[in-house]
Design a protein around this motif. Structure first.
Motif, PDB file in Angstrom:
ATOM      1  N   THR A  61      11.984   1.523   1.312  1.00 27.30           N
ATOM      2  CA  THR A  61      10.915   1.077   2.202  1.00 27.30           C
ATOM      3  C   THR A  61      10.420   2.278   2.983  1.00 27.30           C
ATOM      4  N   VAL A  62       9.157   2.617   2.820  1.00 25.85           N
ATOM      5  CA  VAL A  62       8.620   3.826   3.448  1.00 25.85           C
ATOM      6  C   VAL A  62       7.444   3.479   4.350  1.00 25.85           C
ATOM      7  N   PHE A  63       7.252   4.299   5.368  1.00 30.42           N
ATOM      8  CA  PHE A  63       6.103   4.194   6.265  1.00 30.42           C
ATOM      9  C   PHE A  63       5.357   5.511   6.152  1.00 30.42           C
ATOM     10  N   PHE A  64       4.287   5.516   5.374  1.00 30.39           N
ATOM     11  CA  PHE A  64       3.587   6.732   4.975  1.00 30.39           C
ATOM     12  C   PHE A  64       3.174   7.585   6.168  1.00 30.39           C
ATOM     13  N   ARG A  65       2.512   6.969   7.153  1.00 29.66           N
ATOM     14  CA  ARG A  65       2.023   7.753   8.294  1.00 29.66           C
ATOM     15  C   ARG A  65       3.180   8.390   9.063  1.00 29.66           C
ATOM     16  N   LYS A 101       0.817  -1.221   0.000  1.00 26.95           N
ATOM     17  CA  LYS A 101       0.000   0.000   0.000  1.00 26.95           C
ATOM     18  C   LYS A 101       0.848   1.266   0.000  1.00 26.95           C
ATOM     19  N   GLU A 102       1.961   1.257   0.743  1.00 34.64           N
ATOM     20  CA  GLU A 102       2.797   2.462   0.835  1.00 34.64           C
ATOM     21  C   GLU A 102       3.315   2.854  -0.553  1.00 34.64           C
ATOM     22  N   ARG A 148      11.180   2.122  -6.254  1.00 34.64           N
ATOM     23  CA  ARG A 148      10.179   1.733  -5.260  1.00 34.64           C
ATOM     24  C   ARG A 148       9.061   0.908  -5.891  1.00 34.64           C
ATOM     25  N   ASP A 193      -4.339   6.460   7.177  1.00 38.92           N
ATOM     26  CA  ASP A 193      -3.865   6.960   5.885  1.00 38.92           C
ATOM     27  C   ASP A 193      -4.873   7.911   5.243  1.00 38.92           C
ATOM     28  N   ALA A 196       8.320  -0.576   9.941  1.00 40.35           N
ATOM     29  CA  ALA A 196       8.069   0.853  10.182  1.00 40.35           C
ATOM     30  C   ALA A 196       8.995   1.385  11.265  1.00 40.35           C
ATOM     31  N   ILE A 211       0.586   4.325  -2.759  1.00 34.90           N
ATOM     32  CA  ILE A 211       0.285   5.723  -2.437  1.00 34.90           C
ATOM     33  C   ILE A 211       1.295   6.654  -3.103  1.00 34.90           C
TER      34      ILE A 211
END
Length: 316
Positions: A176-180, A74-75, A299, A157, A219, A78
């Motif tokens: 590797t990302v953690f959107f929030r 999902k990240e 990504r 999100d 995360a 987005i």
């Protein structure tokens, strides 16, 4: 808000519900007198979600869609959507209607009245989730706050961004990302809107407890190096314990008291070995993250796209 808002909606294996859910969002915005463009990102679905999206885009000129080459998560979906947003405002929401579209008008009003760069939906309730899932989520948010200094309790999100905040998010280059977490870390003017999570439309969530644990671990590693200090804390505990046990042993030796220490020694060796392996595991996780980032792989890859940047928002 005509020609100002794009709604990014990640989707994965939503063939049964995606058309109905998107039309529900459209109807709600129409009732609220809002216009928007819709950018739906198919995150490598294994069913015919892409076929449903192309049919939806053919029917509604306000709908654009991306198809990623595989399921990146999902990240990544987005951020794939953020790369294509042409409008000054962007809203991210789930495709299953757990982020109720009736709150979008209020989020836009908050941004307009406060001048906020980000308006985030904060969960007052988590909807229909198992007790185990809720406990794991609660533990993760507490641990994340302690380790990273970022309070994400109730975070979601479901977020509205202006162009400044969107531009900042696009600057991040991690694989590797953690959107929030990134949204909070960026530090722009931030307002919140409390909302109740609606029931999921469609199949039950495929985000299992194990996936939640794995996601929480990744995360945390992405945002904090504090776990690397844990081996030092454990070493300090054992150092103090060793001094105490050493003092007891010396006292027994000089006073002639016989101490049966075989069991104690075995237990200490087992505990010490487990802690050493645990510490090496933490270091190994960070080395794996360094290895992944050092490869500098993209990504995500976009396999197909249907983008209508010039379509009037809200036109169907």
């Amino acid at each position: 808000m005509s020609n100002e808002l794009t709604i990014i909606i990640p989707a994965f294996n939503e063939v049964k519900t995606i058309q109905r859910n998107i039309k529900t969002i459209m109807a709600q915005l129409s009732d609220d007198g809002l216009a928007a463009s819709y950018l739906i990102v198919d995150d490598g679905s294994r069913d015919d979600t892409w076929g449903e999206l192309t049919r939806l885009a053919a029917e509604h000129s306000s709908v654009s869609c991306l198809r990623l080459s595989r399921n990146y998560g999902k990240e990544a979906a987005i951020f794939a959507g953020l790369a294509e947003v042409p409008t000054p405002l962007c809203l991210v929401m789930d495709s299953d209607l757990q982020h109720p579209p009736r709150y979008i008008k209020e989020m836009l009003a908050i941004m307009r009245e406060t001048g906020a760069d980000v308006v985030e939906g904060v969960k007052l309730s988590r909807g229909r989730e198992t007790l185990k899932y809720k406990l794991v989520a609660k533990f993760f948010y507490r641990a994340f706050h302690w380790l990273c200094g970022i309070n994400l309790d109730g975070a979601s999100d479901f977020k509205l961004f202006n162009r400044k905040a969107m531009g900042a998010l696009k600057e991040f280059r991690e694989g590797t990302v953690f959107f929030r977490g990134l949204v909070h870390w960026a530090g722009f003017k931030h307002e919140t809107l409390a909302f109740h999570v609606d029931n999921r439309e469609g199949d039950k969530s495929r985000f299992s407890t194990w996936r939640l644990i794995r996601f929480a671990l990744m995360a945390t590693l992405s945002h904090s190096s504090q776990p690397l200090l844990l081996p030092f804390a454990l070493a300090a505990v054992f150092w103090v314990g060793g001094i105490l046990l050493g003092g007891i042993a010396l006292y027994g030796y000089f006073t002639g008291i016989a101490i049966s220490g075989f069991t104690t020694v075995i237990l200490l060796l087992l505990i010490q070995g487990a802690l050493i392996l645990f510490s090496l595991g933490i270091i190994g996780l960070y080395l794996a993250r360094i290895y992944d980032e050092a490869k500098r792989r993209p990504r995500f890859f976009v396999m197909e796209k249907m983008i209508r940047h010039d379509a009037p928002s809200g036109q169907t």
